[in-house]
Design an enzyme around this catalytic site. Sequence first.
Site, PDB file in Angstrom:
ATOM      1  N   LYS A   1       0.543  -1.265   0.025  1.00 56.64           N
ATOM      2  CA  LYS A   1      -0.082   0.073  -0.015  1.00 56.64           C
ATOM      3  C   LYS A   1       0.794   1.423  -0.148  1.00 56.64           C
ATOM      4  O   LYS A   1       0.486   2.341  -0.153  1.00 56.64           O
ATOM      5  CB  LYS A   1      -0.913   0.186   1.236  1.00 56.64           C
ATOM      6  N   GLY A   2       2.098   0.968   0.217  1.00 58.83           N
ATOM      7  CA  GLY A   2       2.944   2.140   0.474  1.00 58.83           C
ATOM      8  C   GLY A   2       3.108   3.263  -0.858  1.00 58.83           C
ATOM      9  O   GLY A   2       3.623   4.304  -0.684  1.00 58.83           O
TER      10      GLY A   2
ATOM     11  N   GLU B   1       7.334   1.920  -6.255  1.00 58.71           N
ATOM     12  CA  GLU B   1       7.482   1.439  -5.238  1.00 58.71           C
ATOM     13  C   GLU B   1       7.746   2.359  -4.312  1.00 58.71           C
ATOM     14  O   GLU B   1       8.486   3.393  -4.579  1.00 58.71           O
ATOM     15  CB  GLU B   1       8.717   0.347  -5.249  1.00 58.71           C
TER      16      GLU B   1
ATOM     17  N   ASP C   1      14.702  -1.589   0.175  1.00 61.04           N
ATOM     18  CA  ASP C   1      15.567  -1.753   1.181  1.00 61.04           C
ATOM     19  C   ASP C   1      16.635  -2.886   0.921  1.00 61.04           C
ATOM     20  O   ASP C   1      17.448  -2.761   0.471  1.00 61.04           O
ATOM     21  CB  ASP C   1      14.417  -1.954   2.478  1.00 61.04           C
TER      22      ASP C   1
ATOM     23  N   LYS D   1      17.282   2.520  -0.057  1.00 61.18           N
ATOM     24  CA  LYS D   1      18.335   2.440   0.984  1.00 61.18           C
ATOM     25  C   LYS D   1      19.331   1.463   0.701  1.00 61.18           C
ATOM     26  O   LYS D   1      19.203   0.307   1.098  1.00 61.18           O
ATOM     27  CB  LYS D   1      17.379   1.986   2.267  1.00 61.18           C
TER      28      LYS D   1
ATOM     29  N   PHE E   1      14.579   4.083   9.704  1.00 61.95           N
ATOM     30  CA  PHE E   1      13.367   3.752   9.381  1.00 61.95           C
ATOM     31  C   PHE E   1      12.251   4.787   9.526  1.00 61.95           C
ATOM     32  O   PHE E   1      12.354   5.496  10.445  1.00 61.95           O
ATOM     33  CB  PHE E   1      12.797   2.600  10.569  1.00 61.95           C
ATOM     34  N   VAL E   2      11.654   5.098   8.409  1.00 62.57           N
ATOM     35  CA  VAL E   2      10.731   6.178   8.147  1.00 62.57           C
ATOM     36  C   VAL E   2       9.426   5.788   7.990  1.00 62.57           C
ATOM     37  O   VAL E   2       9.031   4.735   7.447  1.00 62.57           O
ATOM     38  CB  VAL E   2      11.241   7.101   7.168  1.00 62.57           C
TER      39      VAL E   2
ATOM     40  N   ASP F   1       3.936   3.031   6.448  1.00 60.37           N
ATOM     41  CA  ASP F   1       3.617   2.959   7.791  1.00 60.37           C
ATOM     42  C   ASP F   1       4.356   2.386   8.917  1.00 60.37           C
ATOM     43  O   ASP F   1       5.461   1.891   8.609  1.00 60.37           O
ATOM     44  CB  ASP F   1       2.289   2.021   7.788  1.00 60.37           C
TER      45      ASP F   1
ATOM     46  N   ARG G   1       0.774   6.345   7.667  1.00 56.90           N
ATOM     47  CA  ARG G   1       0.485   6.737   6.269  1.00 56.90           C
ATOM     48  C   ARG G   1       0.225   7.960   5.875  1.00 56.90           C
ATOM     49  O   ARG G   1       0.761   8.647   4.977  1.00 56.90           O
ATOM     50  CB  ARG G   1      -0.197   5.620   5.814  1.00 56.90           C
TER      51      ARG G   1
HETATM   52  P1  5GP Z   1      12.608  -4.722   0.962  1.00 58.83           P
HETATM   53  O1  5GP Z   1      12.044  -6.177   0.356  1.00 58.83           O
HETATM   54  O2  5GP Z   1      13.286  -4.052  -0.284  1.00 58.83           O
HETATM   55  O3  5GP Z   1      13.664  -4.951   2.072  1.00 58.83           O
HETATM   56  O4  5GP Z   1      11.624  -4.017   1.498  1.00 58.83           O
HETATM   57  C1  5GP Z   1      10.741  -3.327   0.998  1.00 58.83           C
HETATM   58  C2  5GP Z   1       9.352  -2.953   1.755  1.00 58.83           C
HETATM   59  O5  5GP Z   1       9.817  -2.968   3.052  1.00 58.83           O
HETATM   60  C3  5GP Z   1       9.166  -1.508   1.501  1.00 58.83           C
HETATM   61  O6  5GP Z   1       8.214  -1.611   0.409  1.00 58.83           O
HETATM   62  C4  5GP Z   1       8.341  -1.229   2.757  1.00 58.83           C
HETATM   63  O7  5GP Z   1       7.206  -1.861   2.698  1.00 58.83           O
HETATM   64  C5  5GP Z   1       9.194  -1.778   3.921  1.00 58.83           C
HETATM   65  N1  5GP Z   1      10.155  -0.774   4.027  1.00 58.83           N
HETATM   66  C6  5GP Z   1      11.902  -0.825   4.059  1.00 58.83           C
HETATM   67  N2  5GP Z   1      11.922   0.254   4.557  1.00 58.83           N
HETATM   68  C7  5GP Z   1      11.085   0.984   5.302  1.00 58.83           C
HETATM   69  C8  5GP Z   1      10.926   2.097   6.006  1.00 58.83           C
HETATM   70  O8  5GP Z   1      11.770   2.881   6.186  1.00 58.83           O
HETATM   71  N3  5GP Z   1       9.712   2.438   6.474  1.00 58.83           N
HETATM   72  C9  5GP Z   1       8.698   1.668   6.370  1.00 58.83           C
HETATM   73  N4  5GP Z   1       7.597   2.296   6.610  1.00 58.83           N
HETATM   74  N5  5GP Z   1       8.671   0.573   5.608  1.00 58.83           N
HETATM   75  C10 5GP Z   1       9.860   0.241   5.015  1.00 58.83           C
END
Ligand code: 5GP
Length: 179
Positions: free
Chosen positions: A42-43, A98, A102, A130, A151-152, A158, A164
Amino acid sequence: MLKDVEEVVFSEAQIQERIKKLCEEIADAYEKKPVLLVGILKGCLFFMADLMRKLDIPVAIDFISVSSYGPSTEKTGAVKILKDLDTPIQDKHVLIIEDVVDTGLTLGYLLRNLKERSPASLQVCSLLDKPDYRIVGIPLQFKGFELGKKFVVGYGLDYQGKYRHLPFIASLKKEICPL
Ligand code: 5GP
């Protein structure tokens, strides 16, 4: 909610200014070709809405929803599609929208999955990157901002389902969010 905020990392004005530039980059890259924006729920909510309103190329939209891989400390790489796309993407120019890349595990899985559906092209636009936490290398063609080990929340992002709706991107006080 505002009392839980530690620091505004990117203000409303900074976000809108960056999106304007990002839209120019995207429009230049696609040269008026129609693009299917695929938002990851949902981000992507606010980012996708603001981006598509500033994009001067023909766009259509679709959404996909994937399960996270568990608590944020657990990076197993297991991703499940909870809601698939409504339409086939064969021969379409697909741009994934996206919120944050991360570890890259979510996008790594999605890119493999969507590639098998034979799109004309498949690229990624993420509001935040990130790179410090990356496990899977992701070709990120368009990105808004780079972020360090933070972490934001806000602007669609959220923490435990909350924050959100904040119009800016912020970190939370340690007693609220220990991540
Ligand atoms: P990845 O699979 O790249 O580790 O993670 C991606 C997902 O992790 C993002 O779409 C998001 O939902 C969550 N995520 C990663 N970093 C953050 C952050 O700093 N804040 C929040 N709220 N969600 C994050």
